[in-house]
Design a protein around this motif. Sequence first.
Motif, PDB file in Angstrom:
ATOM      1  N   GLY A 188       0.693  -1.393   0.061  1.00  0.00           N
ATOM      2  CA  GLY A 188       0.113  -0.070   0.155  1.00  0.00           C
ATOM      3  C   GLY A 188       0.793   1.118  -0.036  1.00  0.00           C
ATOM      4  O   GLY A 188       2.019   1.084  -0.099  1.00  0.00           O
ATOM      5  N   CYS A 189       0.303   2.352   0.157  1.00  0.00           N
ATOM      6  CA  CYS A 189       0.954   3.661   0.054  1.00  0.00           C
ATOM      7  C   CYS A 189       0.400   4.585   1.416  1.00  0.00           C
ATOM      8  O   CYS A 189      -0.698   4.662   1.827  1.00  0.00           O
ATOM      9  N   ILE A 190       1.589   5.021   2.055  1.00  0.00           N
ATOM     10  CA  ILE A 190       1.349   6.225   2.840  1.00  0.00           C
ATOM     11  C   ILE A 190       1.525   7.510   2.437  1.00  0.00           C
ATOM     12  O   ILE A 190       2.526   7.670   1.847  1.00  0.00           O
ATOM     13  N   PHE A 191       0.843   8.353   2.769  1.00  0.00           N
ATOM     14  CA  PHE A 191       0.701   9.754   2.398  1.00  0.00           C
ATOM     15  C   PHE A 191       0.873  10.731   3.511  1.00  0.00           C
ATOM     16  O   PHE A 191       0.136  10.443   4.401  1.00  0.00           O
ATOM     17  N   THR A 192       1.558  11.834   3.311  1.00  0.00           N
ATOM     18  CA  THR A 192       1.473  13.114   4.028  1.00  0.00           C
ATOM     19  C   THR A 192       1.291  14.249   3.177  1.00  0.00           C
ATOM     20  O   THR A 192       1.527  14.117   2.031  1.00  0.00           O
TER      21      THR A 192
ATOM     22  N   LYS B  97      -5.021  21.625   7.262  1.00  0.00           N
ATOM     23  CA  LYS B  97      -4.342  20.977   8.316  1.00  0.00           C
ATOM     24  C   LYS B  97      -3.414  19.778   7.897  1.00  0.00           C
ATOM     25  O   LYS B  97      -3.792  19.255   6.931  1.00  0.00           O
ATOM     26  N   PRO B  98      -2.283  19.485   8.483  1.00  0.00           N
ATOM     27  CA  PRO B  98      -1.642  18.496   8.042  1.00  0.00           C
ATOM     28  C   PRO B  98      -2.332  17.049   8.456  1.00  0.00           C
ATOM     29  O   PRO B  98      -3.148  16.992   9.153  1.00  0.00           O
ATOM     30  N   LYS B  99      -1.939  16.103   7.587  1.00  0.00           N
ATOM     31  CA  LYS B  99      -2.815  14.813   7.483  1.00  0.00           C
ATOM     32  C   LYS B  99      -1.880  13.706   7.092  1.00  0.00           C
ATOM     33  O   LYS B  99      -1.062  13.958   6.312  1.00  0.00           O
ATOM     34  N   THR B 100      -1.993  12.457   7.720  1.00  0.00           N
ATOM     35  CA  THR B 100      -1.528  11.380   7.085  1.00  0.00           C
ATOM     36  C   THR B 100      -2.379  10.265   6.892  1.00  0.00           C
ATOM     37  O   THR B 100      -3.358  10.184   7.598  1.00  0.00           O
ATOM     38  N   TYR B 101      -2.227   9.418   6.133  1.00  0.00           N
ATOM     39  CA  TYR B 101      -3.224   8.349   5.603  1.00  0.00           C
ATOM     40  C   TYR B 101      -2.391   7.212   5.047  1.00  0.00           C
ATOM     41  O   TYR B 101      -1.475   7.513   4.143  1.00  0.00           O
ATOM     42  N   TYR B 102      -2.922   6.078   5.211  1.00  0.00           N
ATOM     43  CA  TYR B 102      -2.338   4.775   4.542  1.00  0.00           C
ATOM     44  C   TYR B 102      -3.572   4.123   4.089  1.00  0.00           C
ATOM     45  O   TYR B 102      -4.451   3.807   4.834  1.00  0.00           O
ATOM     46  N   ILE B 103      -3.399   3.782   2.759  1.00  0.00           N
ATOM     47  CA  ILE B 103      -4.441   2.553   2.147  1.00  0.00           C
ATOM     48  C   ILE B 103      -3.499   1.581   1.941  1.00  0.00           C
ATOM     49  O   ILE B 103      -2.453   1.749   0.948  1.00  0.00           O
TER      50      ILE B 103
ATOM     51  N   PRO C 244      -1.090   6.324  10.582  1.00  0.00           N
ATOM     52  CA  PRO C 244      -0.096   5.322  10.445  1.00  0.00           C
ATOM     53  C   PRO C 244       1.154   5.831  11.116  1.00  0.00           C
ATOM     54  O   PRO C 244       1.467   6.763  11.271  1.00  0.00           O
ATOM     55  N   GLU C 245       1.868   4.510  11.260  1.00  0.00           N
ATOM     56  CA  GLU C 245       3.398   4.771  11.505  1.00  0.00           C
ATOM     57  C   GLU C 245       3.980   5.381  10.304  1.00  0.00           C
ATOM     58  O   GLU C 245       3.755   4.773   9.145  1.00  0.00           O
ATOM     59  N   LEU C 246       4.747   6.566  10.284  1.00  0.00           N
ATOM     60  CA  LEU C 246       5.591   6.951   9.093  1.00  0.00           C
ATOM     61  C   LEU C 246       6.837   6.231   9.060  1.00  0.00           C
ATOM     62  O   LEU C 246       7.669   5.772  10.075  1.00  0.00           O
ATOM     63  N   VAL C 247       7.666   6.180   7.765  1.00  0.00           N
ATOM     64  CA  VAL C 247       8.710   5.533   7.639  1.00  0.00           C
ATOM     65  C   VAL C 247       9.738   6.852   7.481  1.00  0.00           C
ATOM     66  O   VAL C 247       9.336   7.835   6.800  1.00  0.00           O
ATOM     67  N   ASP C 248      10.878   6.922   8.241  1.00  0.00           N
ATOM     68  CA  ASP C 248      11.727   8.136   8.609  1.00  0.00           C
ATOM     69  C   ASP C 248      12.612   8.197   7.265  1.00  0.00           C
ATOM     70  O   ASP C 248      12.666   7.163   6.415  1.00  0.00           O
TER      71      ASP C 248
END
Length: 419
Positions: free
Chosen positions: A328-332, A338-344, A415-419
């Motif tokens: 899947g994909c993680i987005f910021t 407003k800042p947002k994160t999302y994982y699908i 979601p946990e983000l990837v650094d």
Amino acid sequence: MSRVLVIGCGGVAGVAIQKCCQVSEVFTELCIASRTKEKCDALAQKLAGKTQTVITTAQVDADDVDQVIALIREYRPELVMNIALPYQDLTIMDACLACGVNYMDTANYEPEDTEDPAWRAIYEKRCKEAGFSAYFDYSWQWAYKKKFEEAGLTALLGSGFDPGVTQAYCAYAAKHEFDTIDTIDILDCNGGDHGYAFATNFNPEINLREVSAPGSYWENGHWVEIPAMSIKREYDFDQVGQKDMYLLHHEEIESLAKNIPGVKRIRFFMTFGQSYLDHMRCLEDVGMLSTTPIVFQGQEIVPIQFLKALLPDPASLGPRTKGKTNIGCIFTGTKDGKPKTYYIYNVCDHQECYKEVESQAISYTTGVPAMCGALMLLTGKWNKPGVYTVEEFDPDPYLEALDKYGLPRRENRSPELVD
Ligand code: NDP
């Protein structure tokens, strides 16, 4: 309602064809054509009496445009699904143009012979200008855009999972979840275990070329290239657990950088176990991944093709593979200021796939989107003349089809983000 020609009858095509036969109200007639006709006949035999779809088979060498043209003229399909190898993309596109037929595939063009001087000259120029050195890129197929437009035909490129569904996830995020997308991390995790010390999950030659190449990512409008496997991260995947993953170059980064406005960074990570990496490094060090022919006891052989003959056939991994994939994909980005994160993402179980179509999840997660892409073209949902990648179409009907036919989406809004 539709007559479709499928070229290729390997692991991915086997799944796509079985899924087409589950939707026989759309896929009323199918011709399965490949280099080795026996494989097509065996699949047709397996499906006999289990579907309303009328199946025929044919032999074709898709490296030969004239053979593909002759087959298309004889069968008169509305769509050609190219599920052979990336080497055949251009010949099949040429044949589709010659016959006035829509086209789709699951991977972008790369040449079989990377020593061909004419190809190499163009490749080396592209490496310098674009800044990434993978053998595959979209330029060859994008060059057909005008021809497909003028012919009023659609070519859909890369409708597998990645490329394919990952781009639909990006289009979906852009349409429904974000006003601006800043970063995209595509995460491809295979938590499956087949019990072999070393085997590839899809065509070994294509797979090993991909993972042994330098990695690269898109940042602030340009490519950053790094030595193969030199960026490693750990990630805790839903239903799979903690895995090591490595940054790779991947084809959809190239089209997403063009089609997702304002995106600042796009990376692709794939999980690998230590045993796979150790074997690959060793095989590379001794020259077994080379695509340059050598003469051995009077016979010319290509090392990577010889290796393919020694490795387990990916199609044979099905009954042995246990565990799940999570891709899947993680987005910021931002939504409403407003800042947002999302994982699908999708989670797919190897054994469940085997129960349904006698295949492991890698072929399944590619074959189902191939069928869904064809469904979009045949039902008129994705028709516009030209050459397009998945994110250039409306993601909604495609993701609904994936939900329905075996690859349902999941979402995580923190979601946990990837650094
Ligand atoms: P396989 O090697 O299992 O199958 C390839 C098939 O193509 C075989 O039936 C082969 O025939 C046939 N073929 C090869 N050359 C020719 C030719 N010249 N003429 C006619 N038929 C030919 O590959 P996979 O099923 O694993 O992969 C299929 C495609 O899917 C590849 O392009 C791969 O890159 C892509 N893929 C895409 C993914 C995605 O997520 N987008 C993921 C995984 C794969 P024969 O039996 O004679 O060898």
